[in-house]
Design an enzyme around this catalytic site. Structure first.
Site, short mmCIF file in Angstrom:
data_model
loop_
_atom_site.label_atom_id
_atom_site.label_comp_id
_atom_site.label_asym_id
_atom_site.label_seq_id
_atom_site.Cartn_x
_atom_site.Cartn_y
_atom_site.Cartn_z
N CYS A 47 0.96 -1.26 0.09
CA CYS A 47 0.03 0.13 0.02
C CYS A 47 0.90 1.25 0.02
O CYS A 47 2.28 1.25 0.12
CB CYS A 47 -0.94 -0.05 1.08
SG CYS A 47 0.00 0.16 2.83
N ASP A 56 4.14 -36.66 -7.76
CA ASP A 56 5.55 -35.83 -7.79
C ASP A 56 5.79 -35.53 -9.22
O ASP A 56 6.99 -35.12 -9.72
CB ASP A 56 6.54 -36.77 -7.21
CG ASP A 56 6.80 -38.14 -7.73
OD1 ASP A 56 6.34 -38.58 -8.67
OD2 ASP A 56 7.57 -38.87 -6.89
N CYS A 74 3.05 1.62 2.74
CA CYS A 74 4.16 0.70 2.82
C CYS A 74 5.39 1.35 1.76
O CYS A 74 6.73 1.42 2.16
CB CYS A 74 3.72 -0.77 1.95
SG CYS A 74 3.08 -1.73 3.19
N ASP A 111 4.75 -40.94 -11.40
CA ASP A 111 3.24 -40.81 -11.54
C ASP A 111 2.91 -40.14 -12.71
O ASP A 111 1.70 -39.62 -12.71
CB ASP A 111 2.68 -39.88 -10.27
CG ASP A 111 2.94 -40.75 -9.12
OD1 ASP A 111 2.69 -41.81 -8.82
OD2 ASP A 111 3.54 -39.94 -8.10
N ASP A 122 -0.62 -39.17 -4.35
CA ASP A 122 0.68 -40.05 -4.22
C ASP A 122 0.83 -39.91 -2.67
O ASP A 122 0.81 -38.93 -2.16
CB ASP A 122 1.75 -39.97 -5.45
CG ASP A 122 2.72 -40.91 -4.96
OD1 ASP A 122 2.46 -41.93 -4.95
OD2 ASP A 122 3.84 -40.14 -4.88
#
Length: 745
Positions: free
Chosen positions: A46, A636, A49, A640, A454
Site C-alpha cells: 500500500c 511428484d 508501505c 506418477d 500419491d
C-alpha cells in the site's frame, strides 16, 4: 551487480527521483560517483508501505534518493559508490519489516517494454480532452441562444473539433493499428467496429459543424476513447503485475560467476557463460549463479524469495542449490548442473509466461463469440441505418442511430471477460508459489470432485529417516554408515544422517562397490559386508518384507533397517479442508501396505491402495471416471506421470526434478500441501468470475442494443454504456488478486 552511473548521466532522473522520494536538502547534491540499483521488495502492499520503504532507504548513509514503485514492488535507490554493496539497504528494509533483494540490471531495463506506459499517456490526453469538450457541450446544451444559428454555439463546436480531432488521431492509435492490421489480412476483430464508430462519429460531427447544425458528437467519440483506454489500461496493468512478479524472481539470479579453472585460478565470468560441469566459488553473502550441487564446503542457504520457505537450509557436499538463492554461511564451491535458460528460475519464468498467455476453453469460447460478433455488429448497424432511412428519418438521423448501435454492440466486454480473470488468477497463484502450466488448467481444476494423492514425495516430505535407530547398536550403525556414505540412494543417505546424529561424523569406507537394484558391498579381512535388499543380504523370504534395507557381515545375523517418511506438516489439515469442501480423497501408492496404511491414518484418508504399479493407478482413475467423477491427481510428476496425464486435472510439488518435465497442470513450491487447497479455491472462484463477466457482457447488450436500435440512445450515452461494461468486467477480475478465498462445497 549494480549498474554504475556517472554523475553527468543522472541529470533530471536524479532530481526527479530525489524530489519524489522526499530527500532532505542535506542529500540534495548529486554525488560525484554514484550508482543506481533496484531492489525487489516482496511485501509492499500500500501507499503506507511505500513511505516506509522510502524512509528506511533514505536513512541509510550514502543514499541520495529512493523511490518505491508499488505496482512492480520495486524500489530504486541512488547512492554513493563508496557506500559499498546493497547489503545495508536490504538490512534497513528488513528492520522496517520488508523482505528485499537486489535485481539484475537486465531485469530493470525490461520496464522500458511496459505496454501500459503509452496507454497511460493516451489515457491522460483523452481524459483531459473529454473533460474540456464536455464543458463546451454542456454550455451548448444549457445555453439559451439561437440554437444552431447562434455564433457562440458554432464557436464552441469548432473549439470541440480543434480539440477532438488531434486527440482521436493520437489516443485511438492502439485501436486503429489493431483494426488495420486484421483488415489487411482479410479478417475482423473487436477493434474494427470500435475504430469505425470513432471515425464515423468524428467525421459526421465535423460535417455537421461545417453545416452549422447541432448534431455534433465530438464529446461522444473522445469519451468513448477515454473509457476504452481505461479498460485496456487496467487489463495491461494486471498483466504487467503478473509479469513483473515473474521478472522480479528471475532478476534475483546473480549476473556473475567466479569460475575455478583447472589450474586453480579464478576467473570472473557473466553467469550466461556458465556451463554444466564448471566449478564455481561462491562467497558468503553472494547469490548462486546457477543450479548445481555443493562440491566442497558446508553452508546455509536462503531460498525464501524463490520457494517461499523462510527457514534457511543447511547445504553440505552434494546438496542441491538453485540459482538466485543466497549463501548465508561460509564460502563454498559448487558444480554447475544447469545455467541461464535451464535453471529453476528460468523455468518458473517460462511457466508464468505460458500461464499468462494461455488460452483455455472459456477464452477460446469468448474469442469465437467475439469473432462472429464483429460481422453481426456491422450488419446490425447497417440494418438500423437502412430501416430508419426507409422510415423517413433522413440520412443524418439514421447515421446517428447506426453509430450508436455500432458503439453499443462493440464486443469489448465479451472479449475481456475471461482473459482478465485468467491473468488475475495466474498472478494470484504465482504470489502463493503456484505455477499454472496448462491453458485450460483452471477450468478443469474447478470441475474436479475427487482428490487423489500419491504418498512418497507428495503426501510425505519425500525424505526417509531411520525409524528403528534405537534398536541398532553403535558398531552396526557405524559399519553400515561407512558403506552407505558411498551411495546417493535415499535410504543410504538416511543411514548416514542417523550415524551423523549419533557420532557427529561418518568415515566412508574405501573399495565400496554399488550394484544398482541390489545394494552396496565391500571386502574385509573377515569376509564381505553388504547393505541393501533382503535377497542381497541373504535374508529369507519370511523376513524380507519386514524392512526396506538390511545389513549383513560375516559371523552376524542380518540387521534390519526400517525407515519412515514423515507426512508434510499440514497434510492432515489439507485433507480435512478438502473433505469439508465435499471432495472425496483417496491415496494411491506403490509403497508397502503397512507404510501406506500408517500414512493414510495420519492424514485422515479412509480410502487408500498400496503396492500399485503405474498402470494399476491409471486403472483406478479410469474406474473413478466411469463412476462420473472428475479427478484431481496430486503426484511428484515423475513415477506418477502416467496417472497425472490420465486424471481430469493434476498438480505436482516442485522437487529436485526438472519441473518442466512434469505432466501436471500446476506446480506448487515449498514444503506445505496447502497450495492444493488454494489452487482449487482460486480455480472455482475464477470460474464464477468468468460466468459473472459473461453475464455482465450479455446483460448489457440485452438492455442497450434494443434501446439503441429504437433511437433512444445517442452516441454519447452509447459510448459511456459500452465502455462502462468493459471496465466492469476488468474490475471484477481484478478483485480476484486480493480476495479472501475459502474452498467450499
Amino acid at each position: 551487480m549494480a549498474r554504475t552511473i556517472a554523475a553527468d548521466e543522472l541529470g533530471v532522473e536524479f532530481k526527479d527521483a530525489q524530489r519524489e522520494a522526499g530527500a532532505s536538502p542535506a542529500s540534495s547534491r548529486a554525488p560525484s560517483a554514484s550508482r543506481t540499483i533496484t531492489l525487489a521488495v516482496e511485501n509492499m502492499h500500500c501507499g503506507g508501505c511505500m513511505r516506509k520503504v522510502e524512509t528506511a532507504l533514505l536513512g541509510v548513509p550514502g543514499v541520495a534518493a529512493a523511490r518505491a514503485n508499488l505496482s512492480a514492488r520495486r524500489a530504486t535507490v541512488i547512492f554513493d559508490r563508496d557506500a559499498g554493496s546493497a547489503a545495508p539497504l536490504v538490512d534497513a528494509l528488513e528492520k522496517a519489516g520488508f523482505k528485499a533483494a537486489e535485481l539484475a540490471p537486465e531485469t530493470v531495463d525490461n520496464e522500458k517494454d511496459n505496454p501500459a506506459r503509452p496507454l497511460l499517456a493516451r489515457l491522460a490526453v483523452a481524459g483531459f480532452a473529454a473533460a474540456n469538450i464536455m464543458l463546451l457541450s454542456v454550455s451548448v446544451w444549457s445555453g439559451k441562444g439561437g440554437g444552431a444559428d447562434d455564433p457562440t454555439h458554432a464557436l464552441f463546436h469548432w473549439l470541440s473539433a480543434v480539440i477532438a480531432l488531434p486527440v482521436v488521431a493520437y489516443a485511438g492509435q492502439p485501436f486503429f493499428s489493431s483494426a488495420w492490421g486484421v483488415l489487411k489480412r482479410g479478417h475482423v476483430n473487436m477493434d474494427v467496429p470500435i475504430s469505425l464508430a470513432i471515425w464515423l462519429s468524428a467525421i459526421m460531427s465535423l460535417y455537421q459543424t461545417i453545416r452549422g447544425t447541432d448534431q455534433v458528437y465530438f464529446d461522444a467519440c473522445v469519451t468513448l476513447l477515454f473509457f476504452l483506454l481505461i479498460g485496456r489500461y487496467l487489463d495491461q496493468r494486471v498483466r504487467m503485475t503478473a509479469r513483473g512478479a515473474a521478472e522480479n524472481l528471475i532478476g534475483l539470479q546473480s549476473q556473475w560467476a567466479h569460475v575455478i579453472a583447472p589450474d586453480g585460478t579464478i576467473e570472473r565470468l557473466p553467469s550466461r557463460l556458465v556451463e554444466p560441469g564448471m566449478r564455481i566459488a561462491v562467497a558468503a553473502g553472494e547469490r548462486f549463479p546457477a543450479d548445481g550441487v555443493i562440491a566442497s564446503g558446508m553452508t546455509t542457504v536462503d531460498e525464501s524469495l524463490i520457494t517461499g520457505e523462510t527457514t534457511p537450509r543447511t547445504a553440505a557436499a552434494n546438496a542441491i542449490v538453485y540459482a538466485g538463492s543466497v549463501n548465508l554461511g561460509a564460502p563454498v564451491e559448487m558444480e554447475a548442473r544447469a545455467a541461464e535458460a535451464d535453471t529453476l528460475l528460468a523455468q518458473i519464468g517460462r511457466l508464468m509466461a505460458t500461464a499468462e498467455q494461455a488460452r483455455g476453453r472459456y477464452v477460446r469460447l469468448a474469442d469465437r463469440a467475439a469473432r462472429f460478433y464483429a460481422p453481426m455488429v456491422h450488419s446490425l448497424a447497417l440494418a438500423s441505418f437502412i430501416g430508419w432511412m426507409i422510415a423517413g428519418a433522413g440520412w443524418e438521423h439514421s447515421l446517428t442511430i447506426a453509430i450508436a448501435v455500432l458503439i453499443i454492440t462493440c464486443p469489448c466486454a465479451l472479449a475481456l471477460a475471461v482473459p482478465a480473470v485468467q491473468v488475475a488468477a495466474s498472478a494470484r497463484l504465482f504470489d502463493k508459489g503456484i505455477l499454472l502450466k496448462a491453458p485450460d488448467g483452471l477450468e478443469r481444476l474447478a470441475e474436479t470432485d475427487v482428490a487423489v494423492f500419491d504418498k512418497t514425495g507428495t503426501l510425505t516430505a519425500g525424505i526417509p529417516s531411520l525409524a528403528n535407530g534405537d534398536a541398532i547398536d553403535d558398531a552396526t550403525l557405524k559399519a553400515a554408515s561407512a558403506l552407505a556414505a558411498a551411495s546417493r540412494h535415499p535410504y543410504a543417505q538416511a543411514v548416514v544422517q542417523a550415524a551423523k546424529m549419533r557420532f557427529g561424523a561418518v568415515s566412508a569406507s574405501s573399495g565400496v562397490e554399488e550394484k544398482p537394484g541390489f545394494g552396496l558391498r565391500r571386502a574385509t579381512d573377515g569376509g564381505e559386508e553388504r547393505l541393501g535388499s533382503a535377497a542381497w543380504c541373504g535374508v529369507d523370504d519370511a523376513q524380507a518384507s519386514s524392512a526396506s534395507l538390511w545389513f549383513s557381515r560375516p559371523g552376524a545375523a542380518p540387521v534390519a533397517f526400517r525407515f519412515e517418511d514423515k507426512l508434510r506438516d499440514d497434510a492432515a489439515a489439507t485433507v480435512d479442508a478438502l473433505t469439508r469442501a465435499g471432495y472425496r480423497v483417496e491415496l494411491l501408492s506403490g509403497d508397502r501396505i503397512d507404510a501406506v496404511a500408517s500414512a493414510a491414518s495420519a492424514a485422515h484418508i479412509a480410502d487408500w491402495h498400496a503396492g500399485l504399479k503405474p498402470d494399476e493407478k491409471i486403472a483406478l482413475l479410469d474406474t473413478l471416471k466411469a463412476e462420473g467423477h472428475r479427478v484431481l491427481m496430486v503426484g511428484d510428476g515423475l513415477n506418477d506421470a502416467p496417472a497425472l496425464a490420465a486424471a481430469h486435472a493434476s498438480a505436482s510439488p516442485s522437487t529436485a526434478a526438472d519441473i518442466s518435465q512434469t505432466a501436471s497442470d500446476a506446480v506448487f513450491q515449498g514444503a506445505k500441501l496447502a497450495p492444493v487447497v488454494e489452487l482449487l479455491a482460486t480455480a472455482k472462484k475464477a470460474r464464477r468470475m468468468s460466468f459473472q463477466n459473461f453475464a455482465i457482457a450479455f446483460g448489457y447488450n440485452i438492455v442497450f442494443v434494443p434501446l439503441a436500435i429504437a433511437g433512444f440512445v445517442n452516441p454519447l450515452v452509447a459510448a459511456i454504456a459500452m465502455s462502462t461494461s468493459s471496465i466492469l468486467v476488468t474490475l471484477n477480475a481484478v478483485r480476484l488478486r486480493t480476495a479472501k478465498l475459502e474452498l467450499k462445497a
